[in-house]
Design a protein around this motif. Structure first.
Motif, PDB file in Angstrom:
ATOM      1  N   ILE A 111       7.097 120.829  10.352  1.00 41.77           N
ATOM      2  CA  ILE A 111       7.614 122.131   9.924  1.00 41.77           C
ATOM      3  C   ILE A 111       6.460 123.111   9.744  1.00 41.77           C
ATOM      4  CG2 ILE A 111       9.630 121.143   8.766  1.00 41.77           C
ATOM      5  CD1 ILE A 111       8.183 121.553   6.096  1.00 41.77           C
ATOM      6  N   THR A 112       6.792 124.387   9.782  1.00 40.59           N
ATOM      7  CA  THR A 112       5.826 125.447   9.489  1.00 40.59           C
ATOM      8  C   THR A 112       6.136 125.994   8.112  1.00 40.59           C
ATOM      9  OG1 THR A 112       5.764 126.039  11.831  1.00 40.59           O
ATOM     10  CG2 THR A 112       4.849 127.631  10.279  1.00 40.59           C
ATOM     11  N   LEU A 113       5.185 125.872   7.183  1.00 42.65           N
ATOM     12  CA  LEU A 113       5.393 126.349   5.824  1.00 42.65           C
ATOM     13  C   LEU A 113       5.196 127.855   5.752  1.00 42.65           C
ATOM     14  CD1 LEU A 113       3.544 123.630   3.686  1.00 42.65           C
ATOM     15  CD2 LEU A 113       6.002 123.898   4.036  1.00 42.65           C
ATOM     16  N   GLY A 114       6.013 128.508   4.931  1.00 43.63           N
ATOM     17  CA  GLY A 114       5.858 129.942   4.724  1.00 43.63           C
ATOM     18  C   GLY A 114       6.930 130.746   5.420  1.00 43.63           C
ATOM     19  N   ALA A 115       7.041 132.024   4.999  1.00 50.76           N
ATOM     20  CA  ALA A 115       8.007 132.950   5.589  1.00 50.76           C
ATOM     21  C   ALA A 115       7.337 133.656   6.754  1.00 50.76           C
ATOM     22  CB  ALA A 115       8.493 133.956   4.547  1.00 50.76           C
ATOM     23  N   TYR A 116       7.488 133.092   7.949  1.00 53.63           N
ATOM     24  CA  TYR A 116       6.808 133.630   9.122  1.00 53.63           C
ATOM     25  C   TYR A 116       7.773 134.296  10.100  1.00 53.63           C
ATOM     26  CZ  TYR A 116       2.813 130.952   7.463  1.00 53.63           C
ATOM     27  OH  TYR A 116       1.785 130.470   6.703  1.00 53.63           O
ATOM     28  N   GLN A 117       8.875 134.831   9.593  1.00 52.31           N
ATOM     29  CA  GLN A 117       9.800 135.540  10.460  1.00 52.31           C
ATOM     30  C   GLN A 117       9.148 136.830  10.974  1.00 52.31           C
ATOM     31  OE1 GLN A 117      10.413 134.376   7.370  1.00 52.31           O
ATOM     32  NE2 GLN A 117      12.582 133.909   7.057  1.00 52.31           N
ATOM     33  N   ASN A 130       6.408 140.822   6.584  1.00 57.07           N
ATOM     34  CA  ASN A 130       5.175 141.584   6.757  1.00 57.07           C
ATOM     35  C   ASN A 130       5.259 143.014   6.245  1.00 57.07           C
ATOM     36  OD1 ASN A 130       3.236 139.784   7.816  1.00 57.07           O
ATOM     37  ND2 ASN A 130       4.202 139.858   9.826  1.00 57.07           N
ATOM     38  N   VAL A 131       6.412 143.445   5.755  1.00 53.32           N
ATOM     39  CA  VAL A 131       6.505 144.749   5.107  1.00 53.32           C
ATOM     40  C   VAL A 131       5.931 144.633   3.704  1.00 53.32           C
ATOM     41  CG1 VAL A 131       8.086 146.500   4.198  1.00 53.32           C
ATOM     42  CG2 VAL A 131       8.503 145.493   6.444  1.00 53.32           C
ATOM     43  N   PRO A 132       5.001 145.498   3.309  1.00 57.02           N
ATOM     44  CA  PRO A 132       4.461 145.439   1.942  1.00 57.02           C
ATOM     45  C   PRO A 132       5.577 145.521   0.911  1.00 57.02           C
ATOM     46  CG  PRO A 132       3.136 146.910   3.305  1.00 57.02           C
ATOM     47  CD  PRO A 132       4.344 146.547   4.125  1.00 57.02           C
TER      48      PRO A 132
END
Length: 316
Positions: free
Chosen positions: A21-27, A250-252
């Motif tokens: 799996i890939t950890l983190g919110a990488y959408q 990726n939006v601040p």
């Protein structure tokens, strides 16, 4: 996590069992919405490219021209054009896997041997690493398209940097002044966008997790139900347009973006005989499979007046 040693070896990249799996919110919703990194966007043959050429009309007024005055031609008016530009930039990462590592796909760490009934999911280390690098570059491109700051390459030692949406927008910008997101702020931004002449093609609102929940709290209405509760706002109707709502990591956290994605697209500078985004083998210098993934990619948003942003929102 990433290993910064440079080469994937038996010791730097051990094998384990269990689901990969890939950890983190990488959408990457903004990048996905406008076409992705696999081509299909605009292609330019130069590093810098034009976004538009534009001119403005004078303020509207009622003429008061007498018959006598009409006998003489008026002073001519010339509408002067200006141009907005952006630039593609280099996205490049290398893959380097030792022969020894490639040959031990079935060799597991001692801590994993005790787990029965599971197989090592990585049977091809090279392909796995290439796919991971592509995901990383997509993540970087999405971040850049939103947050990138423009820099023109003036020589070989200066990195070209594409301008992202938040740096581009100036006309339709609402400064929240460290206040909470509200319907009033959304309405203020929507009015700015329509007053600036946006074509209102396909409007999408991009927010981070905190502001996504804030939007649901502002616009949500949950009917009473014994079994189901809560809301998830996915579309908002303003006085001027309907906009979709996207969670975009990726939006601040203090920002909100409304973009007309019908006019947004990635821009590619192709490399002759290779393409716009590609993997290639590198010359061998030892017992390792070495290669690189390379692309020259920028953002086209046509005109910053077509989009809008809110900045300075509270995040707690």
């Amino acid at each position: 996590m990433a290993n910064e040693s440079g080469v994937g070896t038996v010791w730097s990249c051990p094998n384990f069992v269990g689901q990969l799996i890939t950890l983190g919110a990488y959408q990457t919703p903004f990048l996905n919405d406008i076409g992705g990194i696999q081509g299909g966007g605009k292609v330019v043959q130069s590093e810098e490219y034009a976004l538009n050429q534009q001119f403005s009309l004078e303020s509207a007024s009622q003429p008061a021209i007498t018959e006598t005055a009409s006998l003489t031609a008026p002073t001519a008016i010339t509408y002067v054009r200006t141009q907005d530009v952006n630039t593609t930039q280099i996205f490049q990462k290398a893959v380097n896997i030792s022969y020894r590592k490639l040959s031990n796909a079935q060799a597991l760490e001692a801590s994993s041997i005790a787990v029965t009934g599971q197989l090592q999911p990585v049977q091809d280390e090279r392909t796995t690493q290439i796919n991971a690098v592509i995901k990383q570059i997509a993540w970087d491109v999405d971040y850049t398209f939103l947050n990138g700051v423009y820099q023109k390459a003036t020589n070989a030692a200066t990195a070209a940097k594409t301008r992202g949406m938040f740096a581009a927008i100036s006309t339709n910008a609402v400064a929240a002044g460290t206040t909470a997101l509200s319907a009033s702020l959304i309405n203020q931004l929507a009015k700015k966008i329509v007053d600036s002449g946006s074509p209102l093609g396909r409007m999408v609102c991009y927010v981070n997790s905190f502001q996504k929940q804030a939007l649901s709290a502002i616009y949500g209405y949950a009917p009473e139900d014994r079994r189901t509760g809560g809301v998830n706002i996915e579309r908002i109707e303003t006085d001027f347009f309907v906009m979709e709502v996207r969670f975009a990591p990726n939006v601040p956290a203090a920002n909100l973006l409304i973009a007309d994605i019908s006019v947004c697209a990635p821009v590619f500078s192709p490399v002759p005989s290779k393409g716009v985004f590609f993997y290639e083998e590198l010359a061998k210098v030892g017992a390792a499979e070495q290669g690189q993934i390379y692309g020259q990619i920028g953002l086209d948003y046509v005109a910053e007046e077509f989009h809008g942003e809110i900045t300075g929102l509270t995040t707690s």
